[in-house]
Scaffold this active site. Structure first.
Site, PDB file in Angstrom:
ATOM      1  N   LYS A  54       0.930  -1.179   0.050  1.00 31.57           N
ATOM      2  CA  LYS A  54      -0.144   0.035   0.100  1.00 31.57           C
ATOM      3  C   LYS A  54       0.790   1.059  -0.028  1.00 31.57           C
ATOM      4  CE  LYS A  54      -3.727  -2.131   2.068  1.00 31.57           C
ATOM      5  NZ  LYS A  54      -4.399  -2.531   3.831  1.00 31.57           N
ATOM      6  N   GLN A  98      -4.761  -1.574  10.001  1.00 28.09           N
ATOM      7  CA  GLN A  98      -4.570  -2.868   9.249  1.00 28.09           C
ATOM      8  C   GLN A  98      -5.212  -3.878  10.011  1.00 28.09           C
ATOM      9  OE1 GLN A  98      -3.246  -3.168   6.010  1.00 28.09           O
ATOM     10  NE2 GLN A  98      -3.592  -5.262   6.116  1.00 28.09           N
ATOM     11  N   ASP A 121     -10.971   3.087   4.135  1.00 24.47           N
ATOM     12  CA  ASP A 121     -11.227   1.677   3.937  1.00 24.47           C
ATOM     13  C   ASP A 121     -12.722   1.489   3.661  1.00 24.47           C
ATOM     14  OD1 ASP A 121      -9.308  -0.104   3.841  1.00 24.47           O
ATOM     15  OD2 ASP A 121      -9.132  -0.392   5.684  1.00 24.47           O
TER      16      ASP A 121
END
Ligand code: NAD
Length: 296
Positions: A54, A98, A121
């Protein structure tokens, strides 16, 4: 019928190139570059590898990225406090925690602690709720990426029967919602299947568009798919393979050869849905910086 392949690497590259252009324009207009902050709890090697890919993708499109590393002994309160500081930091546009988290921490609680205007997200209840209500929101990156694949290949969705196998909060459920909304990009008649679905084939065989996000290699075989269906395979499974350098290879949830014999379009694994997830994260971070979803 022999299916044509949907090339996720090509579409992801196109999305990233567009984001890179837009970031340049944003910076040329006098703004600071967008910034994504990733929170990592513990040092799980798979999580570290995802975070690396990422942050690398961020660098390629001109987005700044930082990783806040916290020990796996961090308390729920300390983690929420760390997220709160990022919420208040004017220099941070997107926040991503995460997953998975160590067992003593609740992913739900941490996600809810993120300012929904920075939730790139698309997991925060505010964004999920607005998705259900067909309102502008940050959309979960994997299903948003699948929607982009269908758009890129001009695969019609409106009025089709879409069947989603898998009902997770991250992939299956938001995918089904996205496809079913009648006022935005969906407009499909949508069925959602999960581990309690009886006679899975009865549903999959009826699909014009079949999206499979389960995590079981070879779950969907050719005879479960309608001739000419569009098949999107989200699954990423490791199967032992002594001929591979790493001793395993990655496969999806579909038995590729038999499904490709019947489908009109199919995504490969790897190289299908996977590259789209990170590309859509880049896009969401840019949207957050520009205040496109939630004006600042
Ligand atoms: P999950 O484990 O959270 O959810 C799996 C879902 O599948 C559940 O809803 C469960 O009820 C359903 N299921 C299990 N067995 C079933 C069966 N026999 N028949 C029908 N439904 C069944 O998984 P997830 O996070 O949604 O991920 C699913 C897969 O997609 C995994 O392989 C994961 O690695 C992959 N994935 C890929 C990407 C990507 O970027 N390509 C992103 C996220 C997840």
């Amino acid at each position: 019928m022999k299916a044509r392949q949907i090339d996720g690497r090509e579409v992801a590259a196109a999305v990233r190139a567009e984001v890179a252009d837009d970031v340049q324009e944003w910076v040329r207009a006098g703004h600071r570059p967008p910034r994504l902050e990733v929170v990592q709890v513990g040092s799980d090697p798979a999580s570290s590898s995802y975070i690396r890919s990422k942050t690398r993708a961020c660098a390629e499109v001109g987005i700044e990225a930082g990783t806040m590393k916290l020990p796996d002994t961090v308390s729920a309160r300390e983690l929420r406090e760390a997220v709160r500081r990022l919420n208040e930091d004017e220099g941070v546009d997107g926040i991503l925690v995460q997953l998975p988290l160590p067992p003593h921490l609740s992913a739900h609680d941490v996600i809810e602690a993120i300012d929904h205007r920075k939730d790139v997200d698309g997991f925060h209840p505010m964004n999920v709720g607005r998705l259900v209500l067909d309102q502008p929101c940050f959309r979960s990156c994997t299903p948003a990426g699948i929607r982009e694949l269908l758009r890129y290949y001009e695969i019609p969705v409106k009025g089709k029967h879409a069947v989603v196998v898998g009902a997770s909060n991250i992939v299956g459920s938001p995918m089904a919602v996205m496809l079913s909304r009648e006022n935005s990009a969906g407009k499909a008649t949508t069925t959602i299947c999960h581990k309690f679905t009886r006679d899975l084939t009865r549903h999959t065989i009826a699909a014009d568009i079949l999206i499979v996000a389960v995590g079981q290699a070879g779950l969907i075989r050719g005879e479960m798919v309608r001739e000419g269906a569009v098949v999107i395979d989200v699954g990423i499974n490791r199967v032992a393979d002594e001929s591979a350098d790493r001793g395993y290879r990655l496969v999806g949830d579909c038995d590729y050869d038999s499904v490709a014999d019947r489908a009109s379009w199919i995504t490969p694994v790897p190289g299908g849905v996977g590259p789209m997830t990170v590309a859509m994260l880049m896009k969401n971070t840019l949207l957050a910086a520009r205040g496109s979803i939630y004006p600042r």
